[in-house]
Design a protein around this motif. Sequence first.
Motif, PDB file in Angstrom:
ATOM      1  N   ALA A   2     -59.649 -47.325   6.372  1.00 19.99           N
ATOM      2  CA  ALA A   2     -59.123 -46.220   5.558  1.00 19.99           C
ATOM      3  C   ALA A   2     -59.446 -46.349   4.219  1.00 19.99           C
ATOM      4  CB  ALA A   2     -57.451 -46.192   5.686  1.00 19.99           C
ATOM      5  N   HIS A   3     -60.026 -47.697   3.568  1.00 23.04           N
ATOM      6  CA  HIS A   3     -60.109 -47.672   2.327  1.00 23.04           C
ATOM      7  C   HIS A   3     -61.712 -47.771   1.953  1.00 23.04           C
ATOM      8  CE1 HIS A   3     -55.818 -48.504   1.258  1.00 23.04           C
ATOM      9  NE2 HIS A   3     -55.934 -49.366   2.551  1.00 23.04           N
ATOM     10  N   ALA A   4     -62.340 -47.363   3.003  1.00 21.62           N
ATOM     11  CA  ALA A   4     -63.970 -47.484   2.881  1.00 21.62           C
ATOM     12  C   ALA A   4     -64.268 -46.604   1.702  1.00 21.62           C
ATOM     13  CB  ALA A   4     -64.575 -47.041   4.187  1.00 21.62           C
ATOM     14  N   PHE A   5     -63.935 -45.706   1.504  1.00 20.82           N
ATOM     15  CA  PHE A   5     -64.350 -44.731   0.376  1.00 20.82           C
ATOM     16  C   PHE A   5     -64.237 -45.353  -0.722  1.00 20.82           C
ATOM     17  CE2 PHE A   5     -63.679 -41.270  -2.739  1.00 20.82           C
ATOM     18  CZ  PHE A   5     -64.850 -40.716  -2.796  1.00 20.82           C
ATOM     19  N   TYR A   6     -62.890 -46.093  -1.179  1.00 17.23           N
ATOM     20  CA  TYR A   6     -62.685 -46.594  -2.502  1.00 17.23           C
ATOM     21  C   TYR A   6     -63.519 -47.701  -2.525  1.00 17.23           C
ATOM     22  CZ  TYR A   6     -60.089 -49.596  -5.553  1.00 17.23           C
ATOM     23  OH  TYR A   6     -59.736 -50.257  -6.641  1.00 17.23           O
ATOM     24  N   VAL A   7     -63.689 -48.568  -1.634  1.00 16.57           N
ATOM     25  CA  VAL A   7     -64.368 -49.846  -1.573  1.00 16.57           C
ATOM     26  C   VAL A   7     -65.915 -49.540  -1.931  1.00 16.57           C
ATOM     27  CG1 VAL A   7     -65.308 -52.005  -0.397  1.00 16.57           C
ATOM     28  CG2 VAL A   7     -63.072 -51.026  -0.152  1.00 16.57           C
ATOM     29  N   TYR A   8     -66.515 -48.509  -1.007  1.00 16.07           N
ATOM     30  CA  TYR A   8     -68.109 -48.296  -1.357  1.00 16.07           C
ATOM     31  C   TYR A   8     -67.937 -47.378  -2.679  1.00 16.07           C
ATOM     32  CZ  TYR A   8     -68.798 -49.494   3.355  1.00 16.07           C
ATOM     33  OH  TYR A   8     -68.878 -50.048   4.602  1.00 16.07           O
TER      34      TYR A   8
END
Length: 55
Positions: A2-8
């Motif tokens: 769910a947090h992949a967009f934020y991390v990338y």
Amino acid sequence: MAHAFYVYGSYGFAALVTTAVILWTWADGRARRKELAALEASGIRRRSARAKDGE
């Protein structure tokens, strides 16, 4: 996941900023070297430069 967009996005932003700082430093270094060469060509020398005999 769910947090992949934020991390990338964070990694991408950090890479962008790092690249910008590297390019800015490189371009500024080239500009300072050109400026120093122009000053030395006009006869202005650095205080740290060794004086020639008779100067």
